[in-house]
Design a protein around this motif. Structure first.
Motif, PDB file in Angstrom:
ATOM      1  N   ILE A 104      63.048 -59.541  88.557  1.00 42.57           N
ATOM      2  CA  ILE A 104      64.320 -59.431  87.840  1.00 42.57           C
ATOM      3  C   ILE A 104      65.467 -59.084  88.777  1.00 42.57           C
ATOM      4  CG2 ILE A 104      63.165 -58.776  85.690  1.00 42.57           C
ATOM      5  CD1 ILE A 104      64.134 -55.844  86.308  1.00 42.57           C
ATOM      6  N   LEU A 105      66.677 -59.320  88.306  1.00 48.39           N
ATOM      7  CA  LEU A 105      67.883 -58.969  89.047  1.00 48.39           C
ATOM      8  C   LEU A 105      68.619 -57.836  88.359  1.00 48.39           C
ATOM      9  CD1 LEU A 105      69.338 -62.508  89.844  1.00 48.39           C
ATOM     10  CD2 LEU A 105      68.132 -60.980  91.413  1.00 48.39           C
ATOM     11  N   ARG A 124      66.747 -57.361  93.723  1.00 50.79           N
ATOM     12  CA  ARG A 124      65.794 -58.364  93.208  1.00 50.79           C
ATOM     13  C   ARG A 124      64.438 -57.666  93.227  1.00 50.79           C
ATOM     14  NH1 ARG A 124      62.499 -62.859  95.126  1.00 50.79           N
ATOM     15  NH2 ARG A 124      62.696 -64.578  93.630  1.00 50.79           N
ATOM     16  N   VAL A 125      63.979 -57.266  92.044  1.00 54.22           N
ATOM     17  CA  VAL A 125      62.843 -56.339  91.914  1.00 54.22           C
ATOM     18  C   VAL A 125      61.609 -57.053  91.365  1.00 54.22           C
ATOM     19  CG1 VAL A 125      62.058 -54.199  90.827  1.00 54.22           C
ATOM     20  CG2 VAL A 125      64.471 -54.473  91.441  1.00 54.22           C
ATOM     21  N   ASN A 126      60.470 -56.816  92.016  1.00 51.00           N
ATOM     22  CA  ASN A 126      59.187 -57.316  91.531  1.00 51.00           C
ATOM     23  C   ASN A 126      58.536 -56.195  90.714  1.00 51.00           C
ATOM     24  OD1 ASN A 126      56.564 -58.134  91.106  1.00 51.00           O
ATOM     25  ND2 ASN A 126      56.259 -58.903  93.184  1.00 51.00           N
ATOM     26  N   LEU A 127      58.518 -56.349  89.400  1.00 45.34           N
ATOM     27  CA  LEU A 127      57.994 -55.311  88.510  1.00 45.34           C
ATOM     28  C   LEU A 127      56.474 -55.160  88.578  1.00 45.34           C
ATOM     29  CD1 LEU A 127      60.238 -55.927  85.390  1.00 45.34           C
ATOM     30  CD2 LEU A 127      60.461 -54.113  87.098  1.00 45.34           C
ATOM     31  N   ASP A 128      55.793 -56.088  89.233  1.00 48.28           N
ATOM     32  CA  ASP A 128      54.343 -55.990  89.358  1.00 48.28           C
ATOM     33  C   ASP A 128      53.905 -55.377  90.682  1.00 48.28           C
ATOM     34  OD1 ASP A 128      53.738 -57.006  86.858  1.00 48.28           O
ATOM     35  OD2 ASP A 128      53.741 -59.079  87.555  1.00 48.28           O
ATOM     36  N   LYS A 129      54.849 -55.019  91.531  1.00 44.75           N
ATOM     37  CA  LYS A 129      54.494 -54.455  92.832  1.00 44.75           C
ATOM     38  C   LYS A 129      55.095 -53.063  92.953  1.00 44.75           C
ATOM     39  CE  LYS A 129      54.004 -55.854  97.594  1.00 44.75           C
ATOM     40  NZ  LYS A 129      54.364 -56.844  98.595  1.00 44.75           N
ATOM     41  N   TYR A 187      64.314 -56.477  97.095  1.00 45.44           N
ATOM     42  CA  TYR A 187      65.301 -56.888  98.091  1.00 45.44           C
ATOM     43  C   TYR A 187      66.643 -56.384  97.578  1.00 45.44           C
ATOM     44  CZ  TYR A 187      61.932 -60.103 100.188  1.00 45.44           C
ATOM     45  OH  TYR A 187      60.846 -60.630 100.814  1.00 45.44           O
ATOM     46  N   THR A 188      67.505 -55.942  98.486  1.00 48.61           N
ATOM     47  CA  THR A 188      68.811 -55.448  98.067  1.00 48.61           C
ATOM     48  C   THR A 188      69.873 -55.826  99.081  1.00 48.61           C
ATOM     49  OG1 THR A 188      70.024 -53.485  97.309  1.00 48.61           O
ATOM     50  CG2 THR A 188      68.544 -53.184  99.168  1.00 48.61           C
ATOM     51  N   GLY A 189      71.104 -55.846  98.625  1.00 52.06           N
ATOM     52  CA  GLY A 189      72.232 -56.157  99.495  1.00 52.06           C
ATOM     53  C   GLY A 189      73.508 -56.234  98.680  1.00 52.06           C
ATOM     54  N   THR A 190      74.560 -56.717  99.322  1.00 52.46           N
ATOM     55  CA  THR A 190      75.837 -56.895  98.647  1.00 52.46           C
ATOM     56  C   THR A 190      76.356 -58.292  98.935  1.00 52.46           C
ATOM     57  OG1 THR A 190      77.155 -56.090 100.505  1.00 52.46           O
ATOM     58  CG2 THR A 190      76.413 -54.446  98.898  1.00 52.46           C
ATOM     59  N   GLY A 191      77.257 -58.759  98.079  1.00 57.92           N
ATOM     60  CA  GLY A 191      77.817 -60.079  98.297  1.00 57.92           C
ATOM     61  C   GLY A 191      78.946 -60.388  97.341  1.00 57.92           C
ATOM     62  N   ARG A 202      64.863 -54.743 102.571  1.00 59.36           N
ATOM     63  CA  ARG A 202      63.644 -54.614 101.769  1.00 59.36           C
ATOM     64  C   ARG A 202      63.430 -53.141 101.519  1.00 59.36           C
ATOM     65  NH1 ARG A 202      58.956 -58.278 101.830  1.00 59.36           N
ATOM     66  NH2 ARG A 202      57.965 -57.828  99.839  1.00 59.36           N
ATOM     67  N   ILE A 203      63.376 -52.735 100.249  1.00 59.94           N
ATOM     68  CA  ILE A 203      63.229 -51.322  99.894  1.00 59.94           C
ATOM     69  C   ILE A 203      62.213 -51.158  98.777  1.00 59.94           C
ATOM     70  CG2 ILE A 203      65.620 -50.802 100.515  1.00 59.94           C
ATOM     71  CD1 ILE A 203      66.162 -50.637  97.433  1.00 59.94           C
ATOM     72  N   ASN A 204      61.903 -49.912  98.479  1.00 60.54           N
ATOM     73  CA  ASN A 204      61.171 -49.554  97.273  1.00 60.54           C
ATOM     74  C   ASN A 204      62.198 -48.949  96.333  1.00 60.54           C
ATOM     75  OD1 ASN A 204      58.601 -50.398  98.081  1.00 60.54           O
ATOM     76  ND2 ASN A 204      58.333 -48.539  99.271  1.00 60.54           N
ATOM     77  N   ALA A 205      62.494 -49.637  95.248  1.00 61.05           N
ATOM     78  CA  ALA A 205      63.570 -49.258  94.335  1.00 61.05           C
ATOM     79  C   ALA A 205      63.061 -48.477  93.139  1.00 61.05           C
ATOM     80  CB  ALA A 205      64.288 -50.521  93.839  1.00 61.05           C
TER      81      ALA A 205
END
Length: 182
Positions: free
Chosen positions: A11-12, A91-96, A106-110, A139-142
Motif C-alpha cells: 500500500i501507499l 510504499r509498505v508491504n503489509l505481509d513483511k 520504501y520511503t522518500g519525497t517527490g 528502505r526502512i521498517n515503518a
C-alpha cells in the motif's frame, strides 16, 4: 520456500512534507495499483581494449492509480499538485513485518508530475499519476498504526462492505500560517 507477494498487500501512504510535524501519513484511498520505478542510464565508452560501461544516477518514480473520491487524501494530493508541494510517501508491504512489529517499506519525497481526472461512461472515475522522487528512495521498517492496518483490510479484503465515502471540504494544509489584513 519463497512466498509470493500479493499486490493488494503493498500500500501507499502520503503526507505533505511540510506537515511532517503535525500530521500522520494517510493511506491512499481506493488504490488500484502502484509501481515503484527505479532505473539508471548506462553509458558506454569504446576503448582500444573493448567497451567500458558505467552507470549514471538513479532516476526513480512511483506510478499509482486510484478511484476518485471525497477522501481527504485525494484532496491533499490534488492540492500538492496544484501548489507544487513536496509529498512524502511510504510504499509498505503489509505481509513483511519485523520482530518489532514494523513493516518493510520504501520511503522518500517527490513532486507529482500530473493529476489527470479521468471519467469514463462505463466505469468509476480514476486518477493515474506519477510522483517523481527527489534523489533515491530509502528502505526502512515503518510503523503502521492499527487504524492504518484496519483501513488496508477494509479497502482490500471486504470491498463489498464499504459504505459511501463521506463528503469533505477542499483540502487545507495543517499548520499553515494564516495572514491577517492590516
Amino acid at each position: 520456500m519463497a512466498e509470493v507477494i500479493e499486490g493488494k498487500r503493498v500500500i501507499l501512504l502520503f503526507r505533505l512534507v511540510r506537515e511532517r510535524a503535525v500530521k500522520p501519513a494517510t493511506q491512499l484511498a481506493y488504490e488500484i495499483s502502484n509501481t515503484l520505478n527505479r532505473e539508471r542510464n548506462t553509458e558506454e565508452q569504446e576503448t582500444k581494449t573493448g567497451m567500458i560501461k558505467s552507470v549514471g544516477a538513479s532516476n526513480e518514480s512511483i506510478e499509482f492509480e486510484f478511484l476518485q473520491s471525497s477522501a481527504e487524501i485525494n484532496e491533499m494530493l490534488n492540492y500538492a499538485y496544484e501548489n507544487n508541494e513536496e509529498v512524502e510517501f511510504w510504499r509498505v508491504n503489509l505481509d513483511k513485518k519485523d520482530k518489532n512489529g514494523k513493516y518493510d517499506a520504501y520511503t522518500g519525497t517527490g513532486l507529482l508530475a500530473s493529476y489527470p481526472l479521468s471519467a469514463e461512461v462505463a466505469s468509476n472515475a480514476t486518477i493515474s499519476t506519477t510522483l517523481n522522487i527527489q534523489g533515491v528512495v530509502g528502505r526502512i521498517n515503518a510503523t503502521i498504526t492499527s487504524d492504518q492496518q484496519e483501513t488496508a483490510q477494509k479497502y482490500y479484503d471486504t470491498v463489498a462492505g464499504i459504505a459511501e465515502a463521506p463528503k469533505v471540504k477542499a483540502y487545507e494544509p495543517k499548520g499553515q500560517a494564516t495572514s491577517t489584513a492590516v
